[in-house]
Scaffold this motif. Structure first.
Motif, PDB file in Angstrom:
ATOM      1  N   ASN A 102       1.146  -1.019   0.167  1.00 16.49           N
ATOM      2  CA  ASN A 102       0.198   0.623   0.488  1.00 16.49           C
ATOM      3  C   ASN A 102       0.605   1.253   0.191  1.00 16.49           C
ATOM      4  OD1 ASN A 102      -2.576  -1.616  -0.319  1.00 16.49           O
ATOM      5  ND2 ASN A 102      -2.708  -1.631   2.423  1.00 16.49           N
ATOM      6  N   THR A 103       2.130   1.144  -0.285  1.00 14.71           N
ATOM      7  CA  THR A 103       2.823   2.452  -0.126  1.00 14.71           C
ATOM      8  C   THR A 103       3.760   1.953  -1.136  1.00 14.71           C
ATOM      9  OG1 THR A 103       4.650   0.635   1.440  1.00 14.71           O
ATOM     10  CG2 THR A 103       2.974   2.784   2.689  1.00 14.71           C
ATOM     11  N   ILE A 104       5.048   1.664  -1.082  1.00 20.07           N
ATOM     12  CA  ILE A 104       5.967   1.412  -2.500  1.00 20.07           C
ATOM     13  C   ILE A 104       5.054   0.808  -3.357  1.00 20.07           C
ATOM     14  CG2 ILE A 104       7.960   0.118  -2.969  1.00 20.07           C
ATOM     15  CD1 ILE A 104       9.334  -0.044   0.077  1.00 20.07           C
ATOM     16  N   ARG A 150       1.635   4.447 -14.308  1.00 23.72           N
ATOM     17  CA  ARG A 150       2.147   3.333 -14.210  1.00 23.72           C
ATOM     18  C   ARG A 150       1.294   2.001 -14.589  1.00 23.72           C
ATOM     19  NH1 ARG A 150      -0.238   1.780  -8.187  1.00 23.72           N
ATOM     20  NH2 ARG A 150      -1.862   3.230  -8.130  1.00 23.72           N
ATOM     21  N   SER A 206      -3.866   5.282 -14.675  1.00 21.70           N
ATOM     22  CA  SER A 206      -2.554   5.119 -14.378  1.00 21.70           C
ATOM     23  C   SER A 206      -1.654   5.772 -14.711  1.00 21.70           C
ATOM     24  CB  SER A 206      -3.083   4.594 -13.361  1.00 21.70           C
ATOM     25  OG  SER A 206      -1.647   4.017 -12.409  1.00 21.70           O
ATOM     26  N   TYR A 248       8.374  -8.308  -4.113  1.00 24.19           N
ATOM     27  CA  TYR A 248       9.571  -6.799  -3.809  1.00 24.19           C
ATOM     28  C   TYR A 248      10.354  -7.062  -2.278  1.00 24.19           C
ATOM     29  CZ  TYR A 248      10.572  -2.562  -1.887  1.00 24.19           C
ATOM     30  OH  TYR A 248      11.161  -1.734  -1.420  1.00 24.19           O
ATOM     31  N   SER A 264       9.730   4.113 -11.288  1.00 23.20           N
ATOM     32  CA  SER A 264      10.848   5.399 -12.042  1.00 23.20           C
ATOM     33  C   SER A 264      11.873   5.461 -13.277  1.00 23.20           C
ATOM     34  CB  SER A 264      12.310   4.968 -10.849  1.00 23.20           C
ATOM     35  OG  SER A 264      12.888   3.118 -11.629  1.00 23.20           O
ATOM     36  N   GLU A 319      11.575  -4.114 -11.881  1.00 18.61           N
ATOM     37  CA  GLU A 319      11.014  -3.139 -11.437  1.00 18.61           C
ATOM     38  C   GLU A 319       9.090  -3.430 -10.909  1.00 18.61           C
ATOM     39  OE1 GLU A 319      10.239   2.203 -10.248  1.00 18.61           O
ATOM     40  OE2 GLU A 319      11.661   0.560 -11.846  1.00 18.61           O
ATOM     41  N   ARG A 359       4.920  -2.971  -9.210  1.00 18.38           N
ATOM     42  CA  ARG A 359       4.035  -1.928  -8.325  1.00 18.38           C
ATOM     43  C   ARG A 359       3.364  -2.638  -8.775  1.00 18.38           C
ATOM     44  NH1 ARG A 359       8.979   0.334  -7.462  1.00 18.38           N
ATOM     45  NH2 ARG A 359       9.254   2.274  -7.548  1.00 18.38           N
ATOM     46  N   ARG A 414       2.323   0.840  -5.158  1.00 21.13           N
ATOM     47  CA  ARG A 414       1.157   2.528  -5.137  1.00 21.13           C
ATOM     48  C   ARG A 414       2.649   3.626  -5.452  1.00 21.13           C
ATOM     49  NH1 ARG A 414      -2.143  -1.784  -4.760  1.00 21.13           N
ATOM     50  NH2 ARG A 414      -3.266  -1.753  -3.445  1.00 21.13           N
ATOM     51  N   GLU A 415       3.940   3.651  -5.539  1.00 17.41           N
ATOM     52  CA  GLU A 415       4.447   4.255  -6.288  1.00 17.41           C
ATOM     53  C   GLU A 415       4.209   4.762  -8.053  1.00 17.41           C
ATOM     54  OE1 GLU A 415       8.154   4.590  -4.022  1.00 17.41           O
ATOM     55  OE2 GLU A 415       6.708   4.888  -2.264  1.00 17.41           O
ATOM     56  N   PRO A 416       4.441   5.742  -8.254  1.00 20.65           N
ATOM     57  CA  PRO A 416       5.394   5.393 -10.399  1.00 20.65           C
ATOM     58  C   PRO A 416       6.637   4.363  -9.995  1.00 20.65           C
ATOM     59  CG  PRO A 416       5.083   7.826  -8.558  1.00 20.65           C
ATOM     60  CD  PRO A 416       4.971   7.166  -8.331  1.00 20.65           C
TER      61      PRO A 416
END
Length: 638
Positions: free
Chosen positions: A396-398, A481, A479, A427, A404, A437, A439, A400-402
């Protein structure tokens, strides 16, 4: 009021329908409406008694509540005590803690509120809750508490029956409208809470007024009772677990019951319902209802979650014998055997003392997280309460990030809570995925129908789920992402609607030049609750033995879904990867539900702990799926 044998016959139909439904829903899909038949009967009988006492000046609140207490509480408390003892013997600490809480709420007549509050995503399956059926008793007891006061106040204001009927009708219509309006907005609330069920009692109450004022011909009475019978049979046969309930669907069994009661004795229906066997079952219906669900739950636990039809028939026999004992030794004795004031006082004191003892004991089990001292220390350590919020913090944190701007392969994982499990797995092992990577994004497979060229609301989707889809689908479509991903990986507990509409999602993604390639993962391996398996096995230091035990307790229904997904993805030329090998090895003979140190890998039927995600992630890193992504390949998985 005069005794009516046909009402006991109705009780027999109601309780038998509920028991059959709980033994196997396929045997009587609408059997759950037996509870609604009970509600109408209660509304009829209680209102009839109250109005009769109010009109003669004989009504006393203390007399009413004492009669109700003698009728309901002794058998209920005997059932609660027996259930709690069996729970202590058979349940894991977390399950016993929950059973302790439900016991306390049942004693306080608010278990319906407790179970409403417990209907979250990660809540245990109903078959693990031996007191779940007491929700309806909570609703009835709350009705008994409020209804006399309401009728008493109304009677003081106006003694005209027409005014009382009008007020009850208004309250009932308001309840029905609320039940309909919130049926797909707050389905759990409308099912469990009294305000959305009042109209069922109200229908019975109105029947009590009408019955005492009408005379009818035999032909009209028989026709009306036949119509009522048809409505009940329609609900029993045509309704199932997918029916939005209660809502207006509850009108069929409730009006049907009211018609049979209203047209009353002398009809063919009443004669059929007054047969001795049905009457005897009806007299024992309360005891039957009390014991049936705990017996089914514990029988299922003893049979490791899988009941054959023979097992169900044996359980039915046990239910009827247990109910007979409860009826004769508890229900009848306390209901009719308290003749002297002194004996009544002693029983009341004993009842209060036993209630406080049961509440205190059950509270202790709840507050100590299920008395873990009952188990070996290492097993107890593993079965402590699990923090699901902490488990999904990374996702719910990393997650949900865009993405890189660094070069490399971008992988977006979508789905329900199982996408979070898969994200955690990769992860936590990100060092084993160089140049990749990850997400994540919430996109429930139940929403895939919204990717169809012509979008219609699927009938299986409630408004609550529709609201989630209305948010999740636009998020996915717009999104960054989604558009930056080289691969979109679906990880979900697949529903039939998701499987059916997978082709809609695949077609839409292929029509979007900026979207990556779609990859489908099968259902995770599912079990009976893993804490129960660990408790039954009794040790965690034998990971090999426990893994083999877990393999024998797999839920193989997921194999059916995986087979459908394999066929559909083959037709759509999509890569498909099953999760079985990551959890149970290639031959499926040993499922690693704990790691080498005895730490749980799975905390319920199939969700992964962080320890489990890291454990399975190491296997994913060496799988064909990882190889495909690392090499930017897009080939059909074999």
């Amino acid at each position: 009021m005069r005794y009516r044998a046909d009402i006991d016959g109705l009780r027999a139909i109601a309780v038998t329908a509920v028991i059959i439904f709980h033994l196997n829903p396929n045997w009587l899909p609408g059997g759950f409406v037996g509870v609604d038949i009970f509600f109408v009967i209660s509304g009829f009988l209680i209102s009839s008694m109250l109005i009769a006492d109010l009109e003669t000046g004989a009504f006393r609140f203390s007399d009413f509540y004492w009669r109700r207490a003698k009728r309901l509480l002794p058998a209920l408390f005997a059932t609660l005590l027996a259930t709690f003892v069996c729970s202590t013997i058979m349940m894991s600490p977390a399950a016993l803690a929950s059973a302790g809480a439900s016991t306390v709420f049942s004693v306080l007549s608010v278990s319906n509120i407790y179970f409403w509050m417990q209907t979250g995503y990660f809540d245990a399956a109903s078959i693990t809750k031996p007191l779940l059926h007491t929700w309806s008793l909570g609703v009835e007891e709350q009705f008994y508490f409020l209804w006399p006061a309401m009728l008493y106040l109304l009677f003081r204001m106006t003694k005209a029956r027409s005014n009382l009927v009008f007020f009850i009708a208004v309250v009932s219509v308001a309840s029905l409208v609320a039940s309909y309006f919130f049926s797909d907005r707050a389905a759990n609330a409308t099912f469990f809470l009294l305000p959305f069920r009042v109209f069922e009692f109200g229908i019975g109450a109105i029947a009590s007024f009408a019955t005492s004022t009408k005379t009818r011909s035999a032909s009209v009475s028989n026709l009306g009772a036949l119509a009522g019978t048809g409505l009940i049979l329609l609900a029993l046969a045509a309704y199932d677990e997918q029916t939005p309930f209660p809502s207006w669907y509850a009108l069929a069994p409730t009006i049907g019951t009211a018609l049979i009661i209203f047209f009353g004795p002398g009809t063919i229906a009443a004669s059929a319902l007054s047969q001795r066997l049905l009457v005897e079952i009806g007299r024992r219906s309360y005891s039957l209802y009390l014991v049936h669900w705990p017996i089914i739950v514990f029988f299922t636990m003893g049979k490791h979650g899988e009941l054959t039809n023979l097992d169900r028939l044996i359980a039915a026999v046990v239910i009827f014998f247990a109910a007979a004992a409860l009826y004769h030794f508890v229900e009848v004795k306390f209901r009719y055997g308290l003749s002297t004031e002194q004996k009544t006082r002693r029983v009341a004191i004993g009842f209060v003392a036993s209630s406080l003892t049961l509440v205190g004991t059950a509270t202790s089990a709840n507050l100590t997280n299920g008395w873990p001292w009952r188990l070996p220390a290492e097993v107890a350590r593993q079965l402590q309460p699990f923090d699901t919020k902490k488990n999904y913090l990374l996702n719910n944190t990393i997650g949900r990030e865009p993405f890189s701007r660094e070069p490399g392969i971008k992988v977006l994982i979508v789905g329900d809570s199982h996408q979070a499990d898969f994200f955690n797995a990769v992860y936590l092992n990100r060092a084993s995925f160089p140049g990749i990577e990850f997400r994540s994004m919430r996109l429930d497979d139940a929403c895939f129908f919204m990717f169809a060229p012509t979008v219609t609301t699927a009938p299986q989707i409630t408004q609550e789920v529709q609201g989630l889809c209305d948010k999740e689908v636009p998020d996915f479509k717009t999104s960054a992402r989604s558009r930056d991903a080289d691969y979109v990986v679906i990880s979900a507990k697949w529903d039939d609607i998701g499987v059916e509409h997978l082709h809609d999602l695949a077609s839409w993604i292929r029509s979007q030049s900026s979207f990556g390639k779609l990859v489908v993962l099968g259902n995770t391996v599912e079990f009976r609750p893993v804490p129960d398996l660990i408790r039954e096995f009794g040790r965690v230091d034998d990971a090999v033995g426990l893994s083999k035990y877990a393999a024998k307790n797999r839920d193989h229904r997921t194999d059916i879904t995986n087979a459908k997904l394999a066929a559909i993805t083959s037709q759509l030329a999509l890569p498909f990867f099953r999760k079985d090998g990551w959890i149970c090895g290639e031959d499926g003979s040993a499922c690693d539900i704990v790691d080498a140190n005895g730490n749980m890998n799975i905390f319920d039927y199939g969700h992964w702990t962080l320890t489990g995600a890291e454990f399975y992630g190491r296997r994913i890193a060496s799988s064909d799926l990882a190889a495909m992504m690392e090499q930017r390949q897009y080939v059909l998985a074999r």
